[in-house]
Design a protein around this motif. Sequence first.
Motif, PDB file in Angstrom:
ATOM      1  N   UNK A   1     -64.929 -28.007 -51.656  1.00 12.81           N
ATOM      2  CA  UNK A   1     -64.161 -29.230 -51.557  1.00 12.81           C
ATOM      3  C   UNK A   1     -64.128 -29.925 -52.919  1.00 12.81           C
ATOM      4  N   UNK A   2     -62.943 -30.376 -53.320  1.00 16.22           N
ATOM      5  CA  UNK A   2     -62.787 -30.964 -54.652  1.00 16.22           C
ATOM      6  C   UNK A   2     -61.599 -31.909 -54.665  1.00 16.22           C
ATOM      7  N   UNK A   3     -61.631 -32.850 -55.593  1.00 14.93           N
ATOM      8  CA  UNK A   3     -60.573 -33.842 -55.735  1.00 14.93           C
ATOM      9  C   UNK A   3     -60.047 -33.773 -57.164  1.00 14.93           C
ATOM     10  N   UNK A   4     -58.749 -33.558 -57.315  1.00 16.85           N
ATOM     11  CA  UNK A   4     -58.133 -33.444 -58.631  1.00 16.85           C
ATOM     12  C   UNK A   4     -57.145 -34.591 -58.846  1.00 16.85           C
ATOM     13  N   UNK A   5     -57.142 -35.119 -60.053  1.00 11.76           N
ATOM     14  CA  UNK A   5     -56.088 -36.023 -60.504  1.00 11.76           C
ATOM     15  C   UNK A   5     -55.339 -35.334 -61.628  1.00 11.76           C
ATOM     16  N   UNK A   6     -54.077 -35.020 -61.390  1.00 13.03           N
ATOM     17  CA  UNK A   6     -53.234 -34.369 -62.383  1.00 13.03           C
ATOM     18  C   UNK A   6     -52.565 -35.449 -63.223  1.00 13.03           C
ATOM     19  N   UNK A   7     -52.874 -35.482 -64.509  1.00 14.00           N
ATOM     20  CA  UNK A   7     -52.357 -36.521 -65.396  1.00 14.00           C
ATOM     21  C   UNK A   7     -51.336 -35.908 -66.343  1.00 14.00           C
ATOM     22  N   UNK A   8     -50.173 -36.518 -66.415  1.00 17.42           N
ATOM     23  CA  UNK A   8     -49.149 -36.059 -67.358  1.00 17.42           C
ATOM     24  C   UNK A   8     -48.206 -37.220 -67.627  1.00 17.42           C
ATOM     25  N   UNK A   9     -47.505 -37.138 -68.754  1.00 16.29           N
ATOM     26  CA  UNK A   9     -46.533 -38.169 -69.105  1.00 16.29           C
ATOM     27  C   UNK A   9     -45.136 -37.832 -68.596  1.00 16.29           C
TER      28      UNK A   9
ATOM     29  N   UNK B   1     -70.650 -24.474 -62.023  1.00 13.20           N
ATOM     30  CA  UNK B   1     -72.085 -24.670 -61.797  1.00 13.20           C
ATOM     31  C   UNK B   1     -72.540 -26.067 -62.193  1.00 13.20           C
ATOM     32  N   UNK B   2     -71.879 -26.656 -63.202  1.00 11.37           N
ATOM     33  CA  UNK B   2     -72.299 -27.962 -63.729  1.00 11.37           C
ATOM     34  C   UNK B   2     -71.761 -29.132 -62.909  1.00 11.37           C
ATOM     35  N   UNK B   3     -70.806 -28.883 -62.019  1.00 13.37           N
ATOM     36  CA  UNK B   3     -70.186 -29.947 -61.239  1.00 13.37           C
ATOM     37  C   UNK B   3     -70.960 -30.202 -59.952  1.00 13.37           C
ATOM     38  N   UNK B   4     -70.862 -31.418 -59.405  1.00 12.55           N
ATOM     39  CA  UNK B   4     -71.551 -31.723 -58.153  1.00 12.55           C
ATOM     40  C   UNK B   4     -70.910 -31.024 -56.966  1.00 12.55           C
ATOM     41  N   UNK B   5     -71.472 -31.263 -55.801  1.00  9.60           N
ATOM     42  CA  UNK B   5     -71.040 -30.552 -54.597  1.00  9.60           C
ATOM     43  C   UNK B   5     -69.571 -30.813 -54.297  1.00  9.60           C
ATOM     44  N   UNK B   6     -69.129 -32.038 -54.447  1.00  8.69           N
ATOM     45  CA  UNK B   6     -67.741 -32.413 -54.127  1.00  8.69           C
ATOM     46  C   UNK B   6     -67.133 -33.065 -55.374  1.00  8.69           C
ATOM     47  N   UNK B   7     -66.774 -32.259 -56.361  1.00  5.58           N
ATOM     48  CA  UNK B   7     -66.412 -32.827 -57.665  1.00  5.58           C
ATOM     49  C   UNK B   7     -65.056 -33.511 -57.685  1.00  5.58           C
ATOM     50  N   UNK B   8     -64.972 -34.532 -58.551  1.00  6.06           N
ATOM     51  CA  UNK B   8     -63.727 -35.233 -58.846  1.00  6.06           C
ATOM     52  C   UNK B   8     -63.335 -34.854 -60.270  1.00  6.06           C
TER      53      UNK B   8
END
Length: 297
Positions: A60-68, A31-38
């Motif tokens: 619709x959403x954009x994810x960046x998966x961060x890991x070492x 609910x707190x994220x915008x329409x097309x969240x990153x």
Amino acid sequence: MSDNFDAEWLQLREPFDGRARSVPLALLLADALPVRPRIIDLGAGTGSLFRWLAPYVGRTQIWTLVDSNAALLDRAFDDIAEAADRVGWTVTLPKPQIMLVHTPVGVWRVEAQLADLAEAPGNLKLDQADGVVSSALCDLVSHAWVARMAAALQVPFYAALNVDGHEGFFPPHPKDGLVARGFRRDQTRDKGFGGRALGPAAPAVLAQAFRAHGFSVTTAPSPWRIPAATPAMAEALADGHADAALRALPRALAPTVEEWRKARQLQAARGALMARVGHADLLALPPATPKPTRVIN
């Protein structure tokens, strides 16, 4: 729990993580994220949180998966593609390290970023994010790491599955107290984040740090419940506790810990070992965000 974040352990724990995480808290985040969240996912591993949380975001959403760990990020793309295929969704790969999952509610774009999380948030593009999320990460980090993150963020921060110190194996064993003492000591050793790990203090430290910067904080319990019918998970959990206790306790106590391990392994093999591991999920919303209207029970 185990510090062994290899793909097999992450695969074993994924269904337990999914059942434990608070759905109402995930919906508050959505609910707190915008329409097309990153969304930036810290310590993404094989993408378990993405697979669980993206459907609750539900658009619709954009994810960046961060890991070492590059191998885990590679595995994440494979596992996401397999999960999409199981429900009949199409996956395309327009560029290396970029995946598009075509769902009925929109396209989910997934990117991978190899980064040392100990250096966060300085090595993250926070100005390009609408939300920062993590799962089973923040009990490993230090006070200083949390302080930096809280000071840097101006978007929602969601941290699932932070241990809270309430756990136990069933049936009881005479040496449970000894193993638990060693396990608790090991939980707070330096895990590579610039200081002693928070361990069970993580929920309180996170809440205090973000509230100090004006965030509103909501928490919800998210315990693992390991039934006797899941012997592989019960045994892995007991092994993880024994390994941690061996690292933290005097060597003279090693035979006692190993006796405990063997007893628990035998119980697991017989389908007679159960466990509960307490966790708490946390959502911190920045000052400009409207207060949540959903109720967390």
